[in-house]
Design an enzyme around this catalytic site. Structure first.
Site, PDB file in Angstrom:
ATOM      1  N   GLY A   1      40.423  39.911  51.307  1.00 40.88           N
ATOM      2  CA  GLY A   1      38.978  40.080  51.188  1.00 40.88           C
ATOM      3  C   GLY A   1      38.307  40.660  52.405  1.00 40.88           C
TER       4      GLY A   1
ATOM      5  CG  HIS B   1      31.084  45.585  54.224  1.00 44.36           C
ATOM      6  ND1 HIS B   1      29.802  45.112  54.379  1.00 44.36           N
ATOM      7  CD2 HIS B   1      31.876  44.489  54.100  1.00 44.36           C
ATOM      8  CE1 HIS B   1      29.812  43.795  54.337  1.00 44.36           C
ATOM      9  NE2 HIS B   1      31.063  43.390  54.182  1.00 44.36           N
TER      10      HIS B   1
ATOM     11  CB  CYS C   1      33.575  41.743  55.917  1.00 46.30           C
ATOM     12  SG  CYS C   1      34.307  41.513  54.275  1.00 46.30           S
TER      13      CYS C   1
END
Length: 401
Positions: free
Chosen positions: A326, A330, A348
């Site tokens: 995962g 971004h 992330c």
């Protein structure tokens, strides 16, 4: 004395002189010497002046006639000694002729295509011996019938370009028991000398990676000759797999969860230094994992869902996947306030959307993303690709050969 002198020669001496004139010695064999009467004495039954008879054609079938469980990719040929092949066919059970090649001197014929599984093949033809006589070529053999056929898929494709950390992954649809034989059937060749090795990450997955990152511009060929290869437990490969691809420029991301920066190094030169926010460190489930990740895919937008943390279908821009757990790099505008200062994400690497777009446009599948500073390490539980999380010795230990 006036009278003519005459010499007396004993009979035994005269006889010896005859022998000397005929070229014989005391140890000469009478079998290979001429008699005093001019007749040649020989052990052969062939009359004097007549050539020995020429031998008939000697025909060899490979595999031998009647052979069973023959690999469909094993050598299949006919050779003729003391003669030549006049006509020859190899046919399958439906009568279709197998493609083959006759040698220039017509002394051998070899199959020129893979055979099928579980089929009986029949030879028919003639050979002509040096004795001038025609001899039949006949026989049959049967190829192996697999208990099952195993297909495989690749993560690389013909004509593609990948980053310098790209591993080659071969994924089999069934468990492989005879890993050593299958591994030996898979070959990687490179335009630049490259040390690398296969490793089995589980019973269905084999990866090949170089010891260090690929050299930019390397041409890579993968040939997996799986058809006809035994996989163990009576199973055999379904099809061969091949790929030819290129390694592109070197681009390495260096991400530090403690300095909250994401640096891009291209061909040895720093081209970007973005403020970032990584996974929240107080929650082990949200920590961004340290270790060398590999860019897996790119998406202009991506919908994020994590029921454990109560969010669903959160769409983010310019998403670059770097693991199967995962983790992405971004864009995320709501965390701009924390980027460069503290870690607040769910694992992330968050960038400002405009910075994420710059990185997205430059990223290539196979690029390494080297993350340091966090309390959790990338590993097998994170799925593809954790190849670079293993030391070279750990990697070699996973080889089946």
């Amino acid at each position: 004395m006036g009278g003519r002198w005459s010499r007396w020669v004993p009979r035994a001496v005269l006889a010896a002189g005859v022998v000397a004139v005929l070229g014989l010695t005391a140890c000469s064999s009478g079998d290979d010497a001429a008699s005093p009467f001019g007749d040649k004495q020989t052990s052969s039954d062939t009359p004097a002046g007549q050539a020995a008879p020429k031998p008939p054609a000697k025909i060899t079938l490979t595999p031998t006639s009647g052979a069973v469980d023959v690999s469909p990719v094993a050598p299949v040929n006919v050779t003729v000694a003391d003669g030549t092949i006049e006509a020859l066919t190899l046919t399958n059970p439906t009568g279709k002729q197998v493609v083959g090649q006759l040698s220039a001197d017509k002394t051998s014929w070899a199959v020129g295509e893979p055979l099928g599984y579980g089929k009986t093949y029949t030879w028919a033809g003639t050979a002509k011996g040096t004795d001038g006589k025609t001899a039949p070529i006949s026989g049959s053999f049967t190829t192996v019938t697999p208990a099952g056929q195993v297909d495989a898929s690749l993560n690389v494709g013909d004509g593609k370009t990948y980053g310098v950390a790209m591993p080659i992954a071969v994924k089999f649809e069934r468990d492989v028991t005879d890993k050593a034989t299958v591994q030996k059937a898979m070959t990687v060749t490179t335009s630049v000398p490259t040390e690398g090795a296969w490793a089995w990450l589980d019973d269905r997955t084999a990866h090949w990676r170089p010891k260090t990152y690929w050299a930019p511009g390397t041409q890579v060929n993968l040939v997996a000759k799986l058809y006809g290869t035994p996989f163990g437990d009576g199973k055999y490969g379904a099809e061969d797999r091949t790929a030819h691809f290129t390694i592109g420029r070197s681009q390495i991301v260096q991400a530090n969860t403690q300095t909250h920066r994401l640096v891009v190094i291209r061909d040895g030169v720093q081209v970007a230094d973005f403020p970032a926010s990584y996974g929240l460190e107080s929650d082990p489930g949200r920590v961004t994992h340290s270790g060398t990740h590999v860019v897996m895919s790119k998406h202009e937008t991506y919908s994020m869902t994590n029921p454990k943390y109560n969010y669903e279908n959160v769409v983010v821009p310019w998403a670059v996947r770097i693991s199967n757990n995962g983790e992405f790099i971004h864009g995320y505008a709501p965390s701009i306030w924390a980027q460069g200062k503290q870690n607040v994400s769910h694992g992330c690497a968050n960038l400002a959307p405009e910075n994420a777009k710059i990185y997205f446009d430059s990223a290539m599948t196979g690029d390494p993303v080297e993350i340091v500073g966090s309390t959790e390490q990338l590993g097998a539980e994170d799925g593809d690709y954790y190849d670079w999380a293993l030391t070279w010795d750990q990697w070699l230990a996973k080889s089946a050969v």
